[in-house]
Design a protein around this motif. Structure first.
Motif, PDB file in Angstrom:
ATOM      1  N   SER A 153       4.023   1.528   9.102  1.00 26.57           N
ATOM      2  CA  SER A 153       4.940   0.908   8.147  1.00 26.57           C
ATOM      3  C   SER A 153       6.030   0.135   8.875  1.00 26.57           C
ATOM      4  O   SER A 153       6.637   0.634   9.821  1.00 26.57           O
ATOM      5  CB  SER A 153       5.572   1.963   7.245  1.00 26.57           C
ATOM      6  OG  SER A 153       4.636   2.371   6.280  1.00 26.57           O
ATOM      7  N   LYS A 205      -0.217   6.159   8.501  1.00 28.45           N
ATOM      8  CA  LYS A 205       0.545   4.921   8.305  1.00 28.45           C
ATOM      9  C   LYS A 205       2.049   5.159   8.251  1.00 28.45           C
ATOM     10  O   LYS A 205       2.820   4.217   8.312  1.00 28.45           O
ATOM     11  CB  LYS A 205       0.152   4.270   6.970  1.00 28.45           C
ATOM     12  CG  LYS A 205      -1.023   3.399   7.010  1.00 28.45           C
ATOM     13  CD  LYS A 205      -0.756   1.940   7.110  1.00 28.45           C
ATOM     14  CE  LYS A 205       0.262   1.295   6.210  1.00 28.45           C
ATOM     15  NZ  LYS A 205       0.427  -0.116   6.487  1.00 28.45           N
ATOM     16  N   ARG A 248       3.504   6.060   5.551  1.00 29.32           N
ATOM     17  CA  ARG A 248       3.758   5.345   4.300  1.00 29.32           C
ATOM     18  C   ARG A 248       4.098   6.331   3.192  1.00 29.32           C
ATOM     19  O   ARG A 248       3.434   7.347   3.036  1.00 29.32           O
ATOM     20  CB  ARG A 248       2.504   4.541   3.927  1.00 29.32           C
ATOM     21  CG  ARG A 248       2.621   3.723   2.649  1.00 29.32           C
ATOM     22  CD  ARG A 248       1.334   2.939   2.408  1.00 29.32           C
ATOM     23  NE  ARG A 248       1.326   2.315   1.105  1.00 29.32           N
ATOM     24  CZ  ARG A 248       1.770   1.085   0.865  1.00 29.32           C
ATOM     25  NH1 ARG A 248       2.264   0.362   1.832  1.00 29.32           N
ATOM     26  NH2 ARG A 248       1.718   0.582  -0.349  1.00 29.32           N
TER      27      ARG A 248
END
Length: 183
Positions: A136, A43, A45
Motif C-alpha cells: 500500500s 499488501k 491493505r
C-alpha cells in the motif's frame, strides 16, 4: 504460463501475481476467506477498502453481484464499457465475504481481455481478486520482473505474462450513476 500450476495455486488458496491491463495484480480465489485475509496482510491493505474482482466474462461475476438491482438499461450501458480499463461498482450479493466489498454495499468488478487472466478465469469458472502488486502506498509493478522482491517471495505463483499496455490503472466508476470515483 503453466496453466496447471496456476490453477492448482488458485484452487489451493494461493496468492497469484499476474498481468492486468496496465499493471501487475495480486489475486486469489474470491471464495477463500483465508486467502483473502492473507492477501490483505501481504499488501498491508485495510479490509474496509474492499477489493476488485477481475473476470473473463459477465457470468463469472454473477455469484458476487446482485444482478436483480441493475435495471436493464443500466446493465446494457455497464456491459458496453467492457472489456478492459473500467472497474465498475455494482450492487453486491449479500452472501459474499465482507473482505471483498469492504465497508460498501457495492462490489468493484471488471471484465478483461488480458489472455492469461481470461484463461485462468475460464479454467476455474470464477473471477480472480485483483489488487495492484505493491505494498500500500508504493508504485505498482508494470512487469513481473519489477515485482517487489519482498512480495515476489511471498506469492505462490507468478504468471510471467505482459500487461495490455494501458498507461494507468483502471478508471473506477459507479455502474448505475456513472459517477467517476478514480480517473
Amino acid at each position: 504460463m503453466n496453466e496447471e500450476n496456476v490453477v492448482d495455486a488458485f484452487n489451493n488458496g494461493g496468492i497469484i501475481a499476474y498481468p492486468t491491463e496496465a499493471v501487475f495484480g495480486l489475486g486469489c480465489d474470491p471464495d477463500n476467506e483465508e486467502s483473502l485475509k492473507h492477501l490483505l496482510a501481504l499488501k498491508q491493505r485495510s479490509a474496509e477498502k474492499g477489493l476488485i474482482l477481475l473476470a473473463g466474462n459477465y457470468s463469472q461475476l454473477l455469484p458476487y453481484i446482485d444482478d436483480s438491482k441493475i435495471p436493464q438499461d443500466k446493465r446494457f450501458t455497464m456491459l458496453s464499457r467492457w472489456p478492459d480499463g473500467i472497474t465498475q461498482l455494482v450492487p453486491k450479493n449479500s452472501n459474499i465475504s465482507p473482505l471483498l466489498s469492504g465497508k460498501f454495499d457495492t462490489i468493484a468488478v471488471r471484465i478483461t481481455s488480458q489472455p492469461d487472466v481470461v484463461a485462468l478465469c475460464k479454467q476455474t469458472n470464477k473471477p480472480i481478486v485483483s489488487t495492484s502488486a505493491n505494498l500500500s502506498g508504493q508504485e505498482p509493478a508494470k512487469t513481473w520482473q519489477t515485482l517487489d522482491p519482498v512480495l515476489s517471495k511471498q506469492v505462490d505463483f507468478i504468471i510471467e505474462g505482459v500487461t495490455l499496455g494501458h498507461s494507468s490503472p483502471s478508471k473506477i466508476m459507479h455502474a448505475l450513476t456513472g459517477k467517476v470515483i478514480r480517473t
